[in-house]
Design a protein around this motif. Structure first.
Motif, PDB file in Angstrom:
ATOM      1  N   GLU A 119       0.825  -1.199   0.000  1.00 30.04           N
ATOM      2  CA  GLU A 119       0.000   0.000   0.000  1.00 30.04           C
ATOM      3  C   GLU A 119       0.869   1.263   0.000  1.00 30.04           C
ATOM      4  O   GLU A 119       0.563   2.231  -0.691  1.00 30.04           O
ATOM      5  CB  GLU A 119      -0.925   0.004   1.219  1.00 30.04           C
ATOM      6  N   ARG A 120       1.958   1.228   0.752  1.00 21.94           N
ATOM      7  CA  ARG A 120       2.838   2.398   0.806  1.00 21.94           C
ATOM      8  C   ARG A 120       3.571   2.606  -0.524  1.00 21.94           C
ATOM      9  O   ARG A 120       3.775   3.742  -0.952  1.00 21.94           O
ATOM     10  CB  ARG A 120       3.836   2.246   1.965  1.00 21.94           C
ATOM     11  N   ILE A 121       3.935   1.504  -1.158  1.00 19.93           N
ATOM     12  CA  ILE A 121       4.569   1.613  -2.481  1.00 19.93           C
ATOM     13  C   ILE A 121       3.591   2.218  -3.484  1.00 19.93           C
ATOM     14  O   ILE A 121       3.959   3.099  -4.275  1.00 19.93           O
ATOM     15  CB  ILE A 121       5.064   0.235  -2.961  1.00 19.93           C
ATOM     16  N   ALA A 122       2.336   1.760  -3.452  1.00 13.60           N
ATOM     17  CA  ALA A 122       1.325   2.287  -4.368  1.00 13.60           C
ATOM     18  C   ALA A 122       1.108   3.780  -4.130  1.00 13.60           C
ATOM     19  O   ALA A 122       1.023   4.569  -5.083  1.00 13.60           O
ATOM     20  CB  ALA A 122       0.014   1.522  -4.197  1.00 13.60           C
ATOM     21  N   ALA A 123       1.035   4.184  -2.868  1.00 10.09           N
ATOM     22  CA  ALA A 123       0.837   5.600  -2.546  1.00 10.09           C
ATOM     23  C   ALA A 123       2.029   6.436  -2.999  1.00 10.09           C
ATOM     24  O   ALA A 123       1.863   7.533  -3.554  1.00 10.09           O
ATOM     25  CB  ALA A 123       0.607   5.770  -1.046  1.00 10.09           C
ATOM     26  N   ALA A 124       3.250   5.914  -2.765  1.00 11.66           N
ATOM     27  CA  ALA A 124       4.444   6.643  -3.181  1.00 11.66           C
ATOM     28  C   ALA A 124       4.498   6.774  -4.696  1.00 11.66           C
ATOM     29  O   ALA A 124       4.913   7.813  -5.233  1.00 11.66           O
ATOM     30  CB  ALA A 124       5.697   5.928  -2.671  1.00 11.66           C
ATOM     31  N   ARG A 125       4.061   5.733  -5.400  1.00 11.30           N
ATOM     32  CA  ARG A 125       4.043   5.792  -6.860  1.00 11.30           C
ATOM     33  C   ARG A 125       3.071   6.866  -7.348  1.00 11.30           C
ATOM     34  O   ARG A 125       3.376   7.618  -8.287  1.00 11.30           O
ATOM     35  CB  ARG A 125       3.632   4.443  -7.434  1.00 11.30           C
ATOM     36  N   ILE A 126       1.911   6.942  -6.704  1.00 11.22           N
ATOM     37  CA  ILE A 126       0.928   7.952  -7.091  1.00 11.22           C
ATOM     38  C   ILE A 126       1.502   9.357  -6.895  1.00 11.22           C
ATOM     39  O   ILE A 126       1.363  10.234  -7.755  1.00 11.22           O
ATOM     40  CB  ILE A 126      -0.375   7.769  -6.292  1.00 11.22           C
ATOM     41  N   VAL A 127       2.164   9.578  -5.762  1.00  9.15           N
ATOM     42  CA  VAL A 127       2.771  10.886  -5.509  1.00  9.15           C
ATOM     43  C   VAL A 127       3.821  11.208  -6.567  1.00  9.15           C
ATOM     44  O   VAL A 127       3.857  12.321  -7.115  1.00  9.15           O
ATOM     45  CB  VAL A 127       3.394  10.923  -4.099  1.00  9.15           C
ATOM     46  N   LEU A 128       4.687  10.241  -6.875  1.00  7.43           N
ATOM     47  CA  LEU A 128       5.724  10.437  -7.883  1.00  7.43           C
ATOM     48  C   LEU A 128       5.119  10.760  -9.242  1.00  7.43           C
ATOM     49  O   LEU A 128       5.532  11.720  -9.919  1.00  7.43           O
ATOM     50  CB  LEU A 128       6.592   9.179  -7.985  1.00  7.43           C
ATOM     51  N   GLU A 129       4.131   9.975  -9.657  1.00  6.59           N
ATOM     52  CA  GLU A 129       3.588  10.130 -11.000  1.00  6.59           C
ATOM     53  C   GLU A 129       2.755  11.400 -11.136  1.00  6.59           C
ATOM     54  O   GLU A 129       2.792  12.052 -12.191  1.00  6.59           O
ATOM     55  CB  GLU A 129       2.773   8.889 -11.365  1.00  6.59           C
ATOM     56  N   LYS A 130       2.041  11.795 -10.106  1.00  7.72           N
ATOM     57  CA  LYS A 130       1.304  13.059 -10.176  1.00  7.72           C
ATOM     58  C   LYS A 130       2.269  14.241 -10.271  1.00  7.72           C
ATOM     59  O   LYS A 130       2.010  15.205 -11.001  1.00  7.72           O
ATOM     60  CB  LYS A 130       0.379  13.206  -8.963  1.00  7.72           C
ATOM     61  N   THR A 131       3.368  14.155  -9.560  1.00  5.68           N
ATOM     62  CA  THR A 131       4.376  15.218  -9.647  1.00  5.68           C
ATOM     63  C   THR A 131       4.992  15.254 -11.043  1.00  5.68           C
ATOM     64  O   THR A 131       5.230  16.334 -11.611  1.00  5.68           O
ATOM     65  CB  THR A 131       5.462  15.017  -8.577  1.00  5.68           C
ATOM     66  N   ASP A 132       5.229  14.087 -11.618  1.00  4.22           N
ATOM     67  CA  ASP A 132       5.752  14.017 -12.982  1.00  4.22           C
ATOM     68  C   ASP A 132       4.755  14.593 -13.981  1.00  4.22           C
ATOM     69  O   ASP A 132       5.143  15.297 -14.921  1.00  4.22           O
ATOM     70  CB  ASP A 132       6.080  12.568 -13.339  1.00  4.22           C
ATOM     71  N   HIS A 133       3.476  14.321 -13.790  1.00  2.00           N
ATOM     72  CA  HIS A 133       2.456  14.865 -14.694  1.00  2.00           C
ATOM     73  C   HIS A 133       2.434  16.388 -14.625  1.00  2.00           C
ATOM     74  O   HIS A 133       2.306  17.067 -15.654  1.00  2.00           O
ATOM     75  CB  HIS A 133       1.083  14.308 -14.329  1.00  2.00           C
ATOM     76  N   ALA A 134       2.555  16.910 -13.420  1.00  2.64           N
ATOM     77  CA  ALA A 134       2.622  18.365 -13.266  1.00  2.64           C
ATOM     78  C   ALA A 134       3.821  18.919 -14.019  1.00  2.64           C
ATOM     79  O   ALA A 134       3.727  19.951 -14.705  1.00  2.64           O
ATOM     80  CB  ALA A 134       2.706  18.735 -11.787  1.00  2.64           C
ATOM     81  N   ASP A 135       4.952  18.231 -13.929  1.00  2.00           N
ATOM     82  CA  ASP A 135       6.172  18.689 -14.600  1.00  2.00           C
ATOM     83  C   ASP A 135       6.002  18.686 -16.116  1.00  2.00           C
ATOM     84  O   ASP A 135       6.457  19.613 -16.797  1.00  2.00           O
ATOM     85  CB  ASP A 135       7.337  17.794 -14.196  1.00  2.00           C
ATOM     86  N   ARG A 136       5.342  17.671 -16.644  1.00  2.00           N
ATOM     87  CA  ARG A 136       5.131  17.601 -18.101  1.00  2.00           C
ATOM     88  C   ARG A 136       4.365  18.813 -18.619  1.00  2.00           C
ATOM     89  O   ARG A 136       4.737  19.416 -19.630  1.00  2.00           O
ATOM     90  CB  ARG A 136       4.345  16.335 -18.466  1.00  2.00           C
ATOM     91  N   VAL A 137       3.285  19.140 -17.924  1.00  2.00           N
ATOM     92  CA  VAL A 137       2.471  20.267 -18.374  1.00  2.00           C
ATOM     93  C   VAL A 137       3.149  21.587 -18.046  1.00  2.00           C
ATOM     94  O   VAL A 137       3.054  22.550 -18.807  1.00  2.00           O
ATOM     95  CB  VAL A 137       1.063  20.175 -17.753  1.00  2.00           C
TER      96      VAL A 137
END
Length: 253
Positions: free
Chosen positions: A61-79
Protein backbone atom coordinates in the motif's frame (compact mmCIF):
# COMPACT_ATOMS: atom_id res chain seq x y z
CA UNK A 1 -8.05 41.51 -35.19
CA UNK A 2 -8.84 40.03 -38.60
CA UNK A 3 -5.92 37.60 -38.23
CA UNK A 4 -7.16 36.53 -34.79
CA UNK A 5 -10.69 36.02 -36.10
CA UNK A 6 -9.36 33.79 -38.88
CA UNK A 7 -7.56 31.67 -36.29
CA UNK A 8 -10.75 31.45 -34.23
CA UNK A 9 -12.70 30.33 -37.28
CA UNK A 10 -10.02 27.70 -37.89
CA UNK A 11 -10.26 26.47 -34.30
CA UNK A 12 -14.05 26.42 -34.40
CA UNK A 13 -13.82 24.01 -37.32
CA UNK A 14 -11.59 21.63 -35.36
CA UNK A 15 -8.17 23.04 -36.23
CA UNK A 16 -5.19 22.70 -33.90
CA UNK A 17 -2.29 24.93 -32.93
CA UNK A 18 1.22 23.82 -32.06
CA UNK A 19 3.36 26.92 -31.58
CA UNK A 20 3.04 29.63 -28.90
CA UNK A 21 3.80 32.24 -31.56
CA UNK A 22 0.56 31.41 -33.40
CA UNK A 23 -1.71 31.57 -30.37
CA UNK A 24 -4.11 34.57 -30.15
CA UNK A 25 -4.25 36.46 -26.81
CA UNK A 26 -7.65 35.23 -25.56
CA UNK A 27 -6.80 31.64 -26.45
CA UNK A 28 -3.45 31.98 -24.71
CA UNK A 29 -5.08 33.24 -21.51
CA UNK A 30 -7.59 30.38 -21.37
CA UNK A 31 -4.97 27.78 -22.29
CA UNK A 32 -2.70 28.97 -19.48
CA UNK A 33 -5.60 28.83 -17.01
CA UNK A 34 -6.32 25.25 -18.03
CA UNK A 35 -2.68 24.24 -17.66
CA UNK A 36 -2.23 26.07 -14.34
CA UNK A 37 -5.33 24.41 -12.89
CA UNK A 38 -4.03 20.98 -13.88
CA UNK A 39 -0.48 21.57 -12.63
CA UNK A 40 -1.61 23.12 -9.35
CA UNK A 41 -4.14 20.34 -8.72
CA UNK A 42 -1.56 17.64 -9.38
CA UNK A 43 1.02 19.27 -7.10
CA UNK A 44 -1.50 19.94 -4.33
CA UNK A 45 -2.94 16.44 -4.66
CA UNK A 46 0.50 14.86 -4.53
CA UNK A 47 1.48 16.97 -1.51
CA UNK A 48 -1.61 15.92 0.41
CA UNK A 49 -1.21 12.25 -0.42
CA UNK A 50 2.48 12.30 0.47
CA UNK A 51 1.59 12.93 4.11
CA UNK A 52 -0.49 9.73 4.13
CA UNK A 53 2.10 7.30 2.71
CA UNK A 54 3.36 6.08 6.07
CA UNK A 55 -0.18 5.41 7.26
CA UNK A 56 -0.53 2.65 4.67
CA UNK A 57 -1.34 -0.67 6.38
CA UNK A 58 1.38 -2.56 4.50
CA UNK A 59 4.43 -2.22 2.28
CA UNK A 60 2.45 -2.74 -0.95
CA UNK A 61 0.00 0.00 0.00
CA UNK A 62 2.84 2.40 0.81
CA UNK A 63 4.57 1.61 -2.48
CA UNK A 64 1.33 2.29 -4.37
CA UNK A 65 0.84 5.60 -2.55
CA UNK A 66 4.44 6.64 -3.18
CA UNK A 67 4.04 5.79 -6.86
CA UNK A 68 0.93 7.95 -7.09
CA UNK A 69 2.77 10.89 -5.51
CA UNK A 70 5.72 10.44 -7.88
CA UNK A 71 3.59 10.13 -11.00
CA UNK A 72 1.30 13.06 -10.18
CA UNK A 73 4.38 15.22 -9.65
CA UNK A 74 5.75 14.02 -12.98
CA UNK A 75 2.46 14.87 -14.69
CA UNK A 76 2.62 18.37 -13.27
CA UNK A 77 6.17 18.69 -14.60
CA UNK A 78 5.13 17.60 -18.10
CA UNK A 79 2.47 20.27 -18.37
CA UNK A 80 4.60 22.86 -16.59
CA UNK A 81 7.25 22.45 -19.29
CA UNK A 82 4.62 23.43 -21.87
CA UNK A 83 3.69 26.44 -19.73
CA UNK A 84 7.37 27.34 -19.79
CA UNK A 85 7.17 27.73 -23.56
CA UNK A 86 4.64 30.51 -22.89
CA UNK A 87 6.95 32.27 -20.44
CA UNK A 88 6.05 30.66 -17.10
CA UNK A 89 8.90 30.65 -14.58
CA UNK A 90 9.26 26.89 -14.26
CA UNK A 91 12.30 27.14 -11.99
CA UNK A 92 10.33 28.91 -9.24
CA UNK A 93 6.98 27.25 -9.75
CA UNK A 94 7.31 24.23 -7.47
CA UNK A 95 8.20 26.38 -4.44
CA UNK A 96 5.96 29.34 -5.25
CA UNK A 97 2.74 28.05 -3.61
CA UNK A 98 1.95 26.30 -0.30
CA UNK A 99 0.92 22.97 -1.80
CA UNK A 100 0.30 21.34 1.58
CA UNK A 101 -2.02 24.13 2.77
CA UNK A 102 -5.52 22.90 3.65
CA UNK A 103 -8.72 24.36 5.05
CA UNK A 104 -10.56 23.07 8.12
CA UNK A 105 -12.25 19.72 7.55
CA UNK A 106 -15.72 21.26 7.98
CA UNK A 107 -15.12 24.07 5.47
CA UNK A 108 -17.50 24.24 2.53
CA UNK A 109 -16.23 26.39 -0.34
CA UNK A 110 -18.09 24.77 -3.23
CA UNK A 111 -16.07 25.23 -6.43
CA UNK A 112 -14.25 28.34 -5.19
CA UNK A 113 -10.52 28.49 -5.89
CA UNK A 114 -8.10 29.41 -3.14
CA UNK A 115 -6.15 32.66 -2.94
CA UNK A 116 -2.73 31.10 -3.49
CA UNK A 117 -3.03 28.96 -6.61
CA UNK A 118 -5.33 27.45 -9.25
CA UNK A 119 -5.93 24.02 -7.69
CA UNK A 120 -9.44 22.61 -7.86
CA UNK A 121 -11.37 23.38 -4.67
CA UNK A 122 -11.42 19.71 -3.62
CA UNK A 123 -7.66 19.83 -3.01
CA UNK A 124 -8.13 22.43 -0.29
CA UNK A 125 -9.64 19.88 2.08
CA UNK A 126 -7.52 17.73 4.43
CA UNK A 127 -7.26 13.94 4.48
CA UNK A 128 -7.85 12.36 7.88
CA UNK A 129 -6.25 8.96 7.49
CA UNK A 130 -5.54 6.07 5.16
CA UNK A 131 -9.14 4.99 4.50
CA UNK A 132 -10.19 8.61 3.93
CA UNK A 133 -7.33 9.13 1.47
CA UNK A 134 -8.12 5.96 -0.47
CA UNK A 135 -11.80 6.86 -0.78
CA UNK A 136 -10.96 10.39 -1.90
CA UNK A 137 -8.53 8.95 -4.46
CA UNK A 138 -11.20 6.54 -5.70
CA UNK A 139 -13.75 9.28 -6.33
CA UNK A 140 -11.31 11.91 -7.61
CA UNK A 141 -9.51 9.33 -9.73
CA UNK A 142 -12.74 8.70 -11.63
CA UNK A 143 -13.32 12.45 -11.95
CA UNK A 144 -9.82 12.90 -13.37
CA UNK A 145 -10.48 10.11 -15.87
CA UNK A 146 -13.58 11.87 -17.15
CA UNK A 147 -11.79 15.20 -17.36
CA UNK A 148 -8.74 13.69 -19.06
CA UNK A 149 -10.92 12.31 -21.85
CA UNK A 150 -11.93 15.89 -22.62
CA UNK A 151 -8.45 17.34 -22.08
CA UNK A 152 -6.94 14.85 -24.54
CA UNK A 153 -8.91 16.60 -27.30
CA UNK A 154 -7.71 20.17 -26.65
CA UNK A 155 -6.74 22.11 -29.71
CA UNK A 156 -3.21 22.92 -28.54
CA UNK A 157 -1.46 19.85 -29.92
CA UNK A 158 1.55 19.60 -27.55
CA UNK A 159 -0.80 19.74 -24.55
CA UNK A 160 -3.22 17.20 -26.06
CA UNK A 161 -0.29 14.81 -26.60
CA UNK A 162 0.85 15.29 -23.00
CA UNK A 163 -2.65 14.59 -21.68
CA UNK A 164 -2.97 11.47 -23.83
CA UNK A 165 0.26 10.15 -22.30
CA UNK A 166 -0.87 11.06 -18.77
CA UNK A 167 -4.39 9.61 -19.04
CA UNK A 168 -3.57 5.87 -18.71
CA UNK A 169 -1.34 6.51 -15.69
CA UNK A 170 -4.10 8.46 -13.97
CA UNK A 171 -6.51 5.64 -14.84
CA UNK A 172 -4.20 3.22 -13.04
CA UNK A 173 -4.32 5.46 -9.95
CA UNK A 174 -8.10 5.05 -9.91
CA UNK A 175 -7.69 1.28 -10.24
CA UNK A 176 -5.26 1.21 -7.31
CA UNK A 177 -7.77 3.15 -5.23
CA UNK A 178 -10.51 0.67 -6.07
CA UNK A 179 -8.24 -2.20 -5.06
CA UNK A 180 -7.40 -0.35 -1.84
CA UNK A 181 -11.06 0.21 -0.95
CA UNK A 182 -11.80 -3.47 -1.57
CA UNK A 183 -9.02 -4.47 0.85
CA UNK A 184 -10.29 -2.05 3.48
CA UNK A 185 -13.83 -3.42 3.18
CA UNK A 186 -12.46 -6.94 3.63
CA UNK A 187 -10.66 -5.67 6.76
CA UNK A 188 -13.91 -4.38 8.27
CA UNK A 189 -13.51 -0.68 7.48
CA UNK A 190 -16.88 -0.25 5.72
CA UNK A 191 -18.30 2.25 8.21
CA UNK A 192 -15.24 4.49 8.00
CA UNK A 193 -15.30 4.32 4.20
CA UNK A 194 -19.00 5.17 4.12
CA UNK A 195 -18.38 8.27 6.22
CA UNK A 196 -15.56 9.33 3.88
CA UNK A 197 -17.75 8.66 0.86
CA UNK A 198 -20.43 10.98 2.24
CA UNK A 199 -17.78 13.65 2.87
CA UNK A 200 -15.94 13.50 -0.45
CA UNK A 201 -18.78 12.85 -2.91
CA UNK A 202 -20.20 16.42 -2.91
CA UNK A 203 -16.73 17.97 -2.85
CA UNK A 204 -15.54 15.96 -5.85
CA UNK A 205 -18.83 16.75 -7.62
CA UNK A 206 -18.17 20.46 -7.06
CA UNK A 207 -14.83 20.14 -8.90
CA UNK A 208 -16.76 20.11 -12.19
CA UNK A 209 -17.73 23.74 -11.64
CA UNK A 210 -21.02 25.49 -12.33
CA UNK A 211 -23.51 23.37 -14.25
CA UNK A 212 -24.43 26.30 -16.49
CA UNK A 213 -21.35 28.30 -17.42
CA UNK A 214 -21.55 31.02 -20.11
CA UNK A 215 -17.85 30.54 -20.83
CA UNK A 216 -18.24 26.94 -21.97
CA UNK A 217 -19.41 27.77 -25.47
CA UNK A 218 -16.48 30.12 -26.12
CA UNK A 219 -14.06 27.46 -24.85
CA UNK A 220 -15.69 24.93 -27.16
CA UNK A 221 -15.25 27.34 -30.07
CA UNK A 222 -11.54 27.53 -29.26
CA UNK A 223 -11.27 23.75 -29.01
CA UNK A 224 -10.31 23.94 -25.33
CA UNK A 225 -13.47 22.16 -24.19
CA UNK A 226 -15.69 19.60 -25.89
CA UNK A 227 -18.22 18.71 -23.18
CA UNK A 228 -20.10 20.90 -20.73
CA UNK A 229 -19.58 20.79 -16.97
CA UNK A 230 -22.97 19.11 -16.59
CA UNK A 231 -22.07 16.42 -19.13
CA UNK A 232 -18.74 15.68 -17.45
CA UNK A 233 -20.33 15.54 -14.01
CA UNK A 234 -23.04 13.16 -15.25
CA UNK A 235 -20.40 10.85 -16.72
CA UNK A 236 -18.51 10.87 -13.43
CA UNK A 237 -21.63 10.13 -11.39
CA UNK A 238 -22.41 7.15 -13.64
CA UNK A 239 -18.85 5.77 -13.63
CA UNK A 240 -18.24 6.34 -9.92
CA UNK A 241 -21.63 4.84 -9.12
CA UNK A 242 -20.73 1.67 -11.04
CA UNK A 243 -17.43 1.36 -9.19
CA UNK A 244 -19.10 1.83 -5.82
CA UNK A 245 -21.71 -0.76 -6.77
CA UNK A 246 -18.98 -3.30 -7.49
CA UNK A 247 -17.66 -2.67 -4.00
CA UNK A 248 -21.05 -3.03 -2.34
CA UNK A 249 -21.32 0.70 -1.63
CA UNK A 250 -23.83 3.29 -2.81
CA UNK A 251 -23.38 6.88 -3.92
CA UNK A 252 -24.94 9.43 -1.53
CA UNK A 253 -28.39 10.68 -2.53
Amino acid sequence: MSEEMRIEDYLAKGGVLSNPANVPPRYRAELLKLMASFVDSELAGAAGFADIINQGPGIKERIAAARIVLEKTDHADRVLRIMGEFGADTARYANHHPWTARLARDADIGATRGEHDMRLAVFNYPLTGWADAVMMNLLMGRAVGVQMADFALVSYQPLAEAFRAIAPVEARHAELAEEGVARLIAAGETETLTDSLSYWWPRVAASFGQMSSPKTESLKAMGLRHASNAELKARWEAEAGQVLGRLGLSAPA
